[in-house]
Motif scaffolding. Structure first.
Motif, PDB file in Angstrom:
ATOM      1  N   GLU A 164      42.519  46.452  34.279  1.00 28.25           N
ATOM      2  CA  GLU A 164      43.022  46.924  35.575  1.00 28.25           C
ATOM      3  C   GLU A 164      44.132  47.951  35.375  1.00 28.25           C
ATOM      4  O   GLU A 164      44.208  48.967  36.072  1.00 28.25           O
ATOM      5  CB  GLU A 164      43.543  45.749  36.411  1.00 28.25           C
ATOM      6  CG  GLU A 164      42.419  44.884  36.980  1.00 28.25           C
ATOM      7  CD  GLU A 164      42.920  43.769  37.887  1.00 28.25           C
ATOM      8  OE1 GLU A 164      44.110  43.804  38.282  1.00 28.25           O
ATOM      9  OE2 GLU A 164      42.136  42.865  38.189  1.00 28.25           O
ATOM     10  N   HIS A 165      44.997  47.689  34.409  1.00 21.38           N
ATOM     11  CA  HIS A 165      46.089  48.642  34.162  1.00 21.38           C
ATOM     12  C   HIS A 165      45.529  49.985  33.689  1.00 21.38           C
ATOM     13  O   HIS A 165      46.021  51.047  34.080  1.00 21.38           O
ATOM     14  CB  HIS A 165      47.069  48.065  33.138  1.00 21.38           C
ATOM     15  CG  HIS A 165      48.369  48.808  33.093  1.00 21.38           C
ATOM     16  ND1 HIS A 165      49.274  48.781  34.125  1.00 21.38           N
ATOM     17  CD2 HIS A 165      48.920  49.614  32.138  1.00 21.38           C
ATOM     18  CE1 HIS A 165      50.329  49.533  33.815  1.00 21.38           C
ATOM     19  NE2 HIS A 165      50.134  50.047  32.606  1.00 21.38           N
ATOM     20  N   ASN A 187      44.155  38.180  28.704  1.00 25.74           N
ATOM     21  CA  ASN A 187      44.746  39.346  29.363  1.00 25.74           C
ATOM     22  C   ASN A 187      43.794  40.542  29.458  1.00 25.74           C
ATOM     23  O   ASN A 187      44.211  41.662  29.773  1.00 25.74           O
ATOM     24  CB  ASN A 187      46.074  39.743  28.698  1.00 25.74           C
ATOM     25  CG  ASN A 187      45.899  40.257  27.276  1.00 25.74           C
ATOM     26  OD1 ASN A 187      44.841  40.737  26.913  1.00 25.74           O
ATOM     27  ND2 ASN A 187      46.954  40.176  26.484  1.00 25.74           N
ATOM     28  N   SER A 211      50.943  42.602  31.459  1.00 25.97           N
ATOM     29  CA  SER A 211      52.037  41.977  32.209  1.00 25.97           C
ATOM     30  C   SER A 211      51.650  41.678  33.654  1.00 25.97           C
ATOM     31  O   SER A 211      52.145  42.310  34.586  1.00 25.97           O
ATOM     32  CB  SER A 211      53.274  42.883  32.137  1.00 25.97           C
ATOM     33  OG  SER A 211      53.706  42.948  30.804  1.00 25.97           O
ATOM     34  N   THR A 212      50.763  40.694  33.812  1.00 26.98           N
ATOM     35  CA  THR A 212      50.535  40.111  35.138  1.00 26.98           C
ATOM     36  C   THR A 212      50.797  38.618  34.980  1.00 26.98           C
ATOM     37  O   THR A 212      50.664  38.079  33.865  1.00 26.98           O
ATOM     38  CB  THR A 212      49.089  40.313  35.635  1.00 26.98           C
ATOM     39  OG1 THR A 212      48.211  39.548  34.802  1.00 26.98           O
ATOM     40  CG2 THR A 212      48.686  41.777  35.620  1.00 26.98           C
ATOM     41  N   ARG A 250      41.366  41.202  31.644  1.00 25.56           N
ATOM     42  CA  ARG A 250      41.261  41.789  32.989  1.00 25.56           C
ATOM     43  C   ARG A 250      42.518  42.578  33.341  1.00 25.56           C
ATOM     44  O   ARG A 250      42.455  43.674  33.884  1.00 25.56           O
ATOM     45  CB  ARG A 250      41.021  40.693  34.035  1.00 25.56           C
ATOM     46  CG  ARG A 250      39.538  40.483  34.311  1.00 25.56           C
ATOM     47  CD  ARG A 250      39.358  39.569  35.495  1.00 25.56           C
ATOM     48  NE  ARG A 250      40.084  38.313  35.298  1.00 25.56           N
ATOM     49  CZ  ARG A 250      39.595  37.276  34.649  1.00 25.56           C
ATOM     50  NH1 ARG A 250      38.378  37.327  34.137  1.00 25.56           N
ATOM     51  NH2 ARG A 250      40.297  36.184  34.499  1.00 25.56           N
ATOM     52  N   ALA A 251      43.660  42.001  32.988  1.00 25.92           N
ATOM     53  CA  ALA A 251      44.930  42.690  33.292  1.00 25.92           C
ATOM     54  C   ALA A 251      44.984  44.041  32.587  1.00 25.92           C
ATOM     55  O   ALA A 251      45.375  45.057  33.180  1.00 25.92           O
ATOM     56  CB  ALA A 251      46.107  41.815  32.850  1.00 25.92           C
ATOM     57  N   ALA A 283      47.671  36.778  33.633  1.00 30.45           N
ATOM     58  CA  ALA A 283      47.395  37.026  32.212  1.00 30.45           C
ATOM     59  C   ALA A 283      48.413  36.306  31.331  1.00 30.45           C
ATOM     60  O   ALA A 283      48.060  35.692  30.317  1.00 30.45           O
ATOM     61  CB  ALA A 283      47.422  38.521  31.924  1.00 30.45           C
TER      62      ALA A 283
END
Ligand SMILES: NC(=O)c1ccc[n+]([C@@H]2O[C@H](COP(=O)([O-])OP(=O)(O)OC[C@H]3O[C@@H](n4cnc5c(N)ncnc54)[C@H](O)[C@@H]3O)[C@@H](O)[C@H]2O)c1
Ligand SMILES: O=C(O)[C@H](O)COP(=O)(O)O
Length: 525
Positions: A102-103, A96, A281-282, A98-99, A285
């Motif tokens: 990004e967030h 997770n 939370s993607t 990258r997620a 991920a």
């Protein structure tokens, strides 16, 4: 084997466990007594950040082998207690990242451009265009506190948007920082130079309230983003700093107590953007971490290496096939050594000779310790054996030499008690057939298996016959035996018997009553 899942994870992870032949039970949002009840017959437990895995949970779960954290942060898991109970804790440290990065970037923009505030007013029918004048990131300085996986990913993304990067992380090398184009600086420098400060440390006693009133004043202006852990930034201090204009704004995804209570001060300040812990939370991920966690649970059940274990000896997956047979051999050697030495063990040495000395043997050594401690009836496994040794003040040493006299690889376990010591050395024939080839200097070739009787006796005629007769009279069948003696006849000898059943005390006493017998040890493997 049953896996209890107490926080929602992607179906791909649940399917993986079922496909491996294990049962899955989901019990989301259980806590207190209900959690203790649910975990009581679980062999595996999978959580995210929602479940508090306390010492009580480990007490209540006698069959637990592994706790898998489908994500990164493990501040909700009492790892000390896990280790004490011999339970592996493993996370999914990559899926997770990258997620989360990004967030973090999205939260930075949300705060700098007041996106949620403007959105809410427009939805409410207000065209508040003139109320919002944002800040660009281009040409500004990003301060990163904690330049680990997520911090690095954020640094990469924002440097490509024209930001200069300064970072504070006492545990990261200059070289790595330079590769990322980040300047490693002291904490205060990082705070004072940052236009945007983003926090990416774990929550530990050291990072608790790392950023509070003084640190926010050192920042002086700009934006703070916390998508790491609540508790790293003092919430009341941050709310006050933004409310009083010390900072221009903040973005917060994580809170000291989750779910967050409505009276949390961060919720009251308009220039603080908040999300309910959405960093990971993607769908990509969640699928990544669920599958990675499920694989680790399955590996633990199959006694294979658990790649991201946080409290167990690690082993490289590619090296595992080479060390696998030595794990059992070392455990057996440890079991025999521990049972043959009388009195309190003060020291354990595990030595590797020959090819095995070239391998990563951390898990093999832990298994040798497990073997030594197992007959002492402690709840022990390779996870908690090193800790048990430490707690009991037992010195553990490991030595390696590529030289080996007679064998391609030799593993020796020596236990010491003051002046006395017992060394058991073993090797593998034909790759995976374990043999004990030395017991305290006696050379032999014994199969370590089942019930064994090890007799020290004077090398006199009739002794072997005597032992055979006494065992036979006691209805104990001999499956195999090996006799070894010191250099000259008439001295001391050692005989190892493999037996088909346990040896009754009366048989042992009868053997000891003969003055040609020095000692008799009965071992069950
Ligand atoms: N919001 C979310 O949903 C979300 C998603 C993923 C990760 N996270 C959290 O983000 C954080 C970072 O995760 P990661 O994968 O990058 O972890 P990581 O272990 O890769 O990196 C953490 C870094 O913090 C550094 N560090 C430790 N103590 C420090 C200190 N006192 N001062 C400065 N630096 C310190 C470490 O050296 C390390 O480089 C964790 O708290 C994790 O739980 C949150
Ligand atoms: O540490 C993490 O991996 C993140 O905080 C995600 O937590 P979550 O799985 O509870 O969303």
């Amino acid at each position: 084997m049953k896996v209890l899942v107490t926080d929602p994870i992607a179906d791909a992870g649940l399917d993986r466990i079922r496909e491996a032949g294990y049962a899955v039970e989901t019990a989301y949002d259980v806590e207190g007594e209900a959690l203790l009840e649910a975990v009581s017959d679980a062999n595996g437990l999978i959580v995210r950040s929602g479940t508090q895995v306390t010492a009580e949970v480990f007490e209540a779960a006698p069959n637990l082998v592994i706790v898998g954290r489908a994500g990164i942060g493990v501040d909700n898991i009492d790892i000390e207690a896990a280790t004490e109970h011999g339970v592996i804790v493993a996370n999914a440290p990559e899926g997770n990242v990258r997620a989360a990065a990004e967030h973090t970037v999205a939260m930075g923009f949300a705060a700098a451009r007041s996106i949620p505030q403007a959105h809410a007013r427009l939805k409410n029918g207000e065209w508040a265009k003139s109320d919002y004048l944002g800040t660009e990131v281009n040409g500004k300085t990003l301060g990163v506190v904690g330049l680990g996986r997520v911090g690095q990913e954020v640094a990469k993304k924002l440097s490509s948007l024209g930001m200069s990067i300064v970072a504070y992380d006492p545990y990261i090398g200059q070289e790595r920082a330079e590769q990322l184009g980040a300047e490693l600086v002291e904490f205060d420098d990082c705070l004072s130079r940052a236009d945007f400060l983003t926090v990416h440390t774990p929550l530990t006693p050291e990072t608790k309230d790392l950023i509070s009133t003084d640190e926010l004043e050192t920042m002086g202006s700009g934006y703070l983003i916390n998508c790491a852990r609540g508790g790293v930034v003092d919430e009341a201090a941050l709310a006050h700093a933004v409310d009083s204009g010390v900072l221009d704004g903040a973005a917060v995804d994580v809170f000291a107590d989750e779910p967050v209570s409505p009276d949390n001060p961060l919720l009251d300040v308009d220039d603080i953007v908040v999300t309910p812990h959405l960093g990971a939370s993607t769908s990509a991920a969640q699928e990544n971490v669920a599958v990675s966690t499920a694989d680790q649970v399955v590996a633990a059940f199959r006694e294979e290496p658990v790649m991201n274990a946080l409290n167990a000896p690690s082993v490289d997956e590619s090296a595992f096939p080479r060390i696998r047979p030595y794990i059992g051999l070392a455990e057996t050697a440890g079991k025999i050594a521990g049972q043959l030495l009388d009195g309190r063990i003060g020291e354990i040495e595990v030595s590797y000779n020959g090819d095995i000395a070239g391998e990563d043997v951390e898990l093999v050594t832990a298994s040798a310790l497990k073997g030594v401690f197992t007959p002492l009836e402690w709840q022990v496994n390779a996870v908690n054996a090193p800790r048990i040794a430490k707690e009991r003040g037992i010195d553990v040493t490991e030595s390696k030499s590529r030289q080996s006299e007679d064998f391609q690889s030799l593993v020796s376990v020596t236990v010491r008690n003051g002046d006395e010591e017992m060394t058991i050395a073993g090797t593998l024939f034909a790759g995976d057939d374990p043999r004990i080839v030395r017991i305290n200097g006696y050379r032999l070739d014994a199969i370590p298996h089942g019930h064994m009787l090890i007799a020290r006796n004077y090398d006199k005629p009739g002794v072997i016959g005597l032992i055979g007769t006494v065992l036979g009279d006691g209805d104990v069948n001999i499956a195999g035996m090996f006799n070894a003696r010191r250099a000259k006849p008439g001295g001391e000898a050692l005989t190892v018997y493999n037996l088909d059943s346990e040896v009754p005390d009366a048989v042992r006493d009868e053997l000891l009553a003969d003055d040609r017998i020095i000692d008799v040890d009965i071992i069950t493997l």
